[in-house]
Design an enzyme around this catalytic site. Structure first.
Site, PDB file in Angstrom:
ATOM      1  N   TYR A 339       0.808  -1.204   0.000  1.00  0.00           N
ATOM      2  CA  TYR A 339       0.000   0.000   0.000  1.00  0.00           C
ATOM      3  C   TYR A 339       0.851   1.268   0.000  1.00  0.00           C
ATOM      4  CZ  TYR A 339      -3.992  -2.955   1.232  1.00  0.00           C
ATOM      5  OH  TYR A 339      -4.987  -3.901   1.230  1.00  0.00           O
ATOM      6  N   VAL A 397      -1.400  -9.422  -3.858  1.00  0.00           N
ATOM      7  CA  VAL A 397      -2.773  -9.800  -3.536  1.00  0.00           C
ATOM      8  C   VAL A 397      -3.533  -8.707  -2.779  1.00  0.00           C
ATOM      9  CG1 VAL A 397      -2.322 -12.274  -3.629  1.00  0.00           C
ATOM     10  CG2 VAL A 397      -2.034 -11.052  -1.459  1.00  0.00           C
ATOM     11  N   GLU A 398      -2.864  -7.610  -2.484  1.00  0.00           N
ATOM     12  CA  GLU A 398      -3.548  -6.428  -1.950  1.00  0.00           C
ATOM     13  C   GLU A 398      -2.789  -5.188  -2.379  1.00  0.00           C
ATOM     14  OE1 GLU A 398      -4.591  -6.211   2.202  1.00  0.00           O
ATOM     15  OE2 GLU A 398      -4.915  -8.376   2.325  1.00  0.00           O
ATOM     16  N   ASN A 399      -3.516  -4.194  -2.844  1.00  0.00           N
ATOM     17  CA  ASN A 399      -2.977  -2.888  -3.188  1.00  0.00           C
ATOM     18  C   ASN A 399      -4.179  -1.981  -3.407  1.00  0.00           C
ATOM     19  OD1 ASN A 399      -1.986  -1.206  -6.086  1.00  0.00           O
ATOM     20  ND2 ASN A 399      -0.926  -0.878  -4.147  1.00  0.00           N
TER      21      ASN A 399
END
Length: 501
Positions: A339, A397-399
Site C-alpha cells: 500500500y 494480492v492487496e494494493n
C-alpha cells in the site's frame, strides 16, 4: 512485451470485512465478531470479562488479560456481522467481477462457518455448501478462486479456551480445517494462501492471545507486531508457520497441482538519510519483516533471528519435526500486500516492526485522506527486492487507496484519484515485469467491491471499484453501483495492462 499471457487480474476481499451472514447457516462466533467499529480518532475495541463479572476493554491488536474472555456487548455496532453482505449478494457481486473481466478472485473463508467452534470433530455442511456455491459461481464465469484459509479471523472458542495460537493444539485444529478444504475443492481450486499477512499478526484479534501485562495497564500500539509484546506472540507465530508448512505438505499429497502461497505485508522501507545509522536501521527494520518470509520461502529462520530474540530475552521453542517440516515444505509463491512505503529515522520514536506499515513521514510523497503515503515506484523497488531475495513467483494480492467517494446527483461516482493511484502502480508493476524480469503471477487490488475497513471499522474509507450503499453504522440499501474505476479497470484487464489511460 508487457504482462505475460494468462496474467491473473482480479480483486481481493476478506470474509470478516465483506461476507456478513453473522450466525447464519450454522456459523459460530469469531474473534472478529466482537470487534466494535471505530475511526481514526477512536480505535476499534474488544470487550472482555472475567468469571467474577469484572469487565474491561482493549484496543484492537492488544492482548486481553489472562483469565478473561472476549464477549459481545449490547448497544455496540459490530461491523463484521453484516459487513457488506456478500453472503446474500454473492451472485450479483461475482457477476460484477465477471463483467470487469476478472481472471481471479481472492477471498477468505470464515473458519467458524465451517468449524463453528474451531475444535469441532466434524465440519458444518451448510457452511461448506455456501462456499461450494461461491466457487461454482466463479468457475461458471471462468474466474480462478484464490482461497485464503486464514485472514485476520479465528474461532472465538479457540481464543478463549486455548489462548489461541500460543497453544500447539491449534496446529491440529487448523490442519483439520485445511484438510476439509483441500479435499472438498481438490478439483476446483488451484491457488491457495495459507495465512494472511503473517508478519503483522498479534494480540487477541488475530492470534487469540492473553497476557498478564494487560492487567498492569501496559498497552502496545494498535496493530503492532512488536517483539516486546507479552503473551507468547513469537511462539504463536511460529506455531502458525509450522501449521502453514504442514498444510503445504498435506495439500501436495491431495493434489500435486495445487499452487500454495503464504502472504505477508511487505510495503517498503527507506532510510531517512544517508547517515549510516539510518541506512543500517532501515535494513535491520526490514529484516524483522523478511524474517517471516525467509521461513516460508527458504524454509528456516535466518541467521539474524536469534539476535532479535535475544533483544527480548526470548528463546523459541522448537518441537521435534518443526525444522524439517519448515525446510521440506516451503511456499510455491510469495503473496504480499503493498500500500505504501515508510521511512526509518534514527531519531524517530514512531517506527514499529510491522514490515513497513508505520514510521517517519516522507516529505517527497503525497498522501491519501487517511495519511498513507502514495509511492508507486516503491512497488517496483519491493518487487525487485523480493524476487532478488527469493527467486520465487510473486503475487500482489492487496494494493489500493482508501478514499471517500461521493455519489453525484445522476448516480455517477467519479473516483479519478483511485484510477490515478492504480494506474501508476500498474505502470511500475509493468516495468518490474518487462524491464527487471520479475516473475509476477497476478494483481488483485484490495476491496474490489466496497467493504468495511479492518483498521478503523469504517465504511467511508472505501477501496472498491463498486460502490456499496452503506454508512459507518450499517445503514443503507446495500445497492451496488459501478464507479468510474470499474470501467477503467475493465479496459485494463481487456488489454492485459496495455491501455491505462
Amino acid at each position: 512485451m508487457g504482462f505475460p499471457e494468462g496474467f491473473l487480474w482480479g480483486g481481493a476481499t476478506a470474509a470478516n470485512q465483506f461476507e456478513g451472514g453473522f450466525k447464519e447457516g450454522g456459523r459460530g462466533l469469531a474473534v472478529s465478531d466482537i470487534i466494535t467499529d471505530g475511526n481514526q480518532e477512536s480505535p476499534r475495541r474488544i470487550f472482555y470479562e472475567f468469571d467474577d463479572g469484572k469487565q474491561g476493554s482493549i484496543r484492537c491488536g492488544e492482548c486481553i488479560p489472562i483469565g478473561a474472555h472476549g464477549v459481545l456487548k449490547e448497544d455496540y455496532y459490530y461491523p463484521s456481522h453484516k459487513a457488506t453482505d456478500f453472503y446474500h449478494h454473492y451472485k450479483e457481486d461475482i457477476a460484477l467481477m465477471a463483467e470487469m473481466g476478472f481472471k481471479v478472485y481472492r477471498f477468505s473463508l470464515s473458519w467458524t462457518r465451517i468449524f463453528p467452534n474451531g475444535d469441532d470433530e466434524t465440519p458444518n455442511e451448510e457452511g461448506l455448501k455456501f462456499y461450494d456455491n461461491v466457487i461454482d459461481e466463479l468457475l461458471k464465469y471462468g474466474i480462478e478462486p484464490l482461497v485464503t484459509i486464514l485472514h485476520f479471523d479465528m474461532p472465538l472458542n479457540l481464543a478463549n479456551k486455548y489462548n489461541g495460537w500460543e497453544s500447539r493444539k491449534l496446529i491440529d485444529f487448523y490442519l483439520r480445517y485445511a484438510e476439509v478444504l483441500f479435499k472438498r475443492w481438490r478439483d476446483k481450486v488451484k491457488y491457495w494462501v495459507t495465512v494472511n499477512e503473517i508478519n503483522v499478526l498479534g494480540g487477541y484479534w488475530t492470534l487469540g492471545l492473553a497476557s498478564n501485562n494487560r492487567l498492569e495497564g501496559n498497552h502496545s500500539n494498535q496493530g503492532e507486531t512488536s517483539f516486546k509484546d507479552a503473551g507468547g506472540k513469537i511462539q504463536a507465530i511460529h506455531h502458525l508457520l509450522v501449521a502453514s508448512a504442514y498444510a503445504n505438505k498435506m495439500a501436495r499429497e491431495i493434489n500435486p497441482n495445487f499452487k500454495l502461497g503464504c502472504m505477508l505485508a511487505l510495503s517498503g522501507i527507506y532510510p531517512a538519510t544517508c547517515h549510516p545509522k539510518d541506512v543500517f536501521g532501515a535494513y535491520d527494520f526490514r529484516r524483522r519483516a523478511l524474517m517471516f518470509s525467509d521461513v516460508v520461502c527458504r524454509g528456516a529462520y535466518p541467521n539474524y533471528a536469534q539476535t532479535i530474540f535475544n533483544e527480548y530475552d526470548f528463546q523459541l521453542k522448537m518441537e521435534p519435526g518443526d525444522e524439517e517440516i519448515l525446510k521440506e515444505h516451503p511456499t510455491d509463491f510469495l503473496a504480499f500486500s503493498y500500500y505504501r512505503t515508510t521511512v526509518f529515522d534514527r531519531n524517530s520514536p514512531n517506527t514499529t516492526t510491522t514490515g513497513g506499515q508505520q514510521g517517519a513521514p516522507n516529505p517527497y510523497l503525497e498522501k491519501t485522506p487517511w495519511g498513507w503515503p502514495i509511492d508507486p515506484e516503491g512497488l517496483r523497488f519491493v518487487l525487485n527486492e523480493l524476487y532478488d531475495r527469493y527467486q520465487k513467483p510473486l503475487f500482489i494480492v492487496e494494493n489500493g487507496m482508501g478514499n471517500i467517494d461521493d455519489v453525484e446527483e445522476d448516480g455517477s461516482i467519479n473516483d479519478d484519484d483511485r484510477i490515478d493511484y492504480l494506474k501508476r502502480h500498474i505502470e511500475e508493476m509493468k516495468k518490474a515485469v518487462e524491464i527487471d524480469h520479475v516473475d509476477l503471477l497476478g494483481y488483485t487490488p484490495w476491496g474490489c467491491i466496497d467493504l468495511v475497513s479492518a483498521g478503523t471499522g469504517e465504511m467511508k474509507k472505501r477501496y472498491g471499484l463498486v460502490y456499496v450503499d452503506m454508512d459507518d453504522k450499517g445503514n443503507g440499501t446495500l445497492k451496488r453501483s459501478k464507479k468510474k474505476s470499474f470501467y477503467w479497470y475493465k479496459n485494463v484487464i481487456k488489454t492485459n495492462g496495455e491501455e491505462l489511460d
